[in-house]
Write an enzyme that holds these catalytic residues in place. Structure first.
Site, short mmCIF file in Angstrom:
data_model
loop_
_atom_site.label_atom_id
_atom_site.label_comp_id
_atom_site.label_asym_id
_atom_site.label_seq_id
_atom_site.Cartn_x
_atom_site.Cartn_y
_atom_site.Cartn_z
N LYS A 114 0.82 -1.22 0.00
CA LYS A 114 0.00 0.00 0.00
C LYS A 114 0.85 1.26 0.00
CE LYS A 114 -4.38 -1.66 1.17
NZ LYS A 114 -5.64 -1.51 1.86
N LYS A 196 -5.33 -10.44 -7.67
CA LYS A 196 -6.60 -10.72 -7.01
C LYS A 196 -7.69 -9.79 -7.56
CE LYS A 196 -8.32 -9.81 -2.46
NZ LYS A 196 -8.14 -9.70 -1.03
N LYS A 199 -11.58 -5.00 -4.84
CA LYS A 199 -12.70 -4.06 -4.76
C LYS A 199 -12.22 -2.63 -4.80
CE LYS A 199 -13.22 -4.91 0.23
NZ LYS A 199 -12.06 -4.22 0.75
#
Ligand code: TRP
Length: 334
Positions: A114, A196, A199
């Protein structure tokens, strides 16, 4: 006397829930509420470690609650709440920050990922995210914490914090076990099977959200990446045919068919039939969820009743743990 084991899990409302969220964690949860004492929450405190648009955050938090219910989490049988409504999370999160080491927090792969993705906003919250997650977990003394593979490291850090804390103060916290479901645990992007299905990734073109209509879902599956080998047959081989393997995982999880049965079903048919068949199966599984979510979202007062009752129940349980912790560390009781 409550003999049931306790379980807890949460999802950040930082993006729209996807097919990956559903086939990964969400669809396992309804089975668990029969057997365990379950807490499920919207991790809005965690969501703000990355900058969020306020209106979108509010919308997604409520939408996620409606989706939990629509997926089968009956609010009368489990506790559904919004993380920021239960103040004990932030309070214990602070305390646990003082028992999480700089070195171990620095080693978290999610922090590294991140930080790389949000180079202009590497804030303290992003760094101490796992201490807050440890607090989420430990407040409820759960036996199991169902999480995706990517969160396993955080649960392990939680276990380290427990050992350190209990080592000093005695048995305050129960050591939680991560619980990672095997099949369907990890659904990949339809356009990039190496990543992955996320979202949060707004630019991810390979995802299907729970609110997508049938037309949008079919379009996504028709353009799904298969593989570039010349064999062009439906065969489960994740190393060499990751795109096909991902579609097979989706199809298998949705229909309950085994990989062998799927291979046989599409034997000699290439991908032309396979991709829309997966799409149609997904459309049918998501249709009732989407419709029920929309119905629930139009009933604001019902949702309000659910999250208020959930927060009351959760904070009652959380407060018990927090008091014990405060006492052990030496805070003066009020
Ligand atoms: N970190 C989890 C995620 O990104 C969300 C989360 C926050 C969570 N607190 C938790 C999951 C506690 C399980 C238990 O998906």
């Amino acid at each position: 006397m409550n003999e049931k084991k306790t379980m807890l899990s949460g999802i950040k409302p930082s993006g729209d829930l996807t097919l990956g969220s559903y086939l990964g964690p969400l669809h396992h949860w309804p089975k668990m509420i029969e057997e365990y004492d379950c807490y499920f929450f919207m991790a809005d405190l965690h969501a703000i470690t990355v900058r969020q648009d306020p209106a979108a955050l509010r919308r997604r938090t409520l939408e996620q609650l409606a989706q939990y219910i629509a997926c089968g989490l009956d609010p009368d049988k489990c506790t559904l709440f919004i993380q920021s409504h239960v103040r004990q999370h932030a309070e214990l999160g602070w305390v646990l920050n003082c028992y999480a080491m700089f070195g171990e927090l620095s080693r978290m792969t999610q922090f590294k990922d991140k930080s790389a993705k949000n180079a202009d906003n590497i804030n303290g919250g992003l760094f101490t995210y796992p201490s807050l997650m440890a607090a989420d977990i430990l407040l409820y003394q759960p036996d199991f914490v169902p999480v995706g593979e990517d969160q396993k490291q955080h649960v392990e850090l939680t276990r380290n914090i427990v050992q350190r804390f209990n080592g000093v103060y005695g048995d305050v916290f129960k050591v939680p076990e991560p619980y990672i479901p095997k099949v369907g645990a990890r659904i990949m992007s339809l356009t990039n099977p190496a990543a992955k299905m996320s979202k949060s990734e707004t630019e991810d073109t390979g995802r299907v959200t729970l609110m997508d209509d049938p037309g949008a879902i079919m379009k996504q599956f028709k353009r799904a990446i298969t593989d570039s080998d010349t064999e062009r047959c439906v065969r489960y081989d994740p190393d060499n045919k990751p795109g096909v393997a991902n579609l097979m995982t989706i199809y298998s999880t949705v229909t309950g068919k085994t990989y062998a049965e799927i291979e046989q079903e599409f034997d000699g048919q290439g991908y032309g039939k396979f991709k829309p068949a997966v799409g149609e199966a997904v459309v049918e599984i998501l249709r009732p969820i989407r419709e029920e979510t929309q119905r629930l979202l139009s009933d604001k007062s019902y949702l309000e009743g659910v999250y208020r009752a959930g927060a009351d129940k959760a904070s009652h349980a959380a407060e018990k743990t927090l008091r014990k912790v405060y006492k052990k560390i030496g805070f003066v009781a009020r």
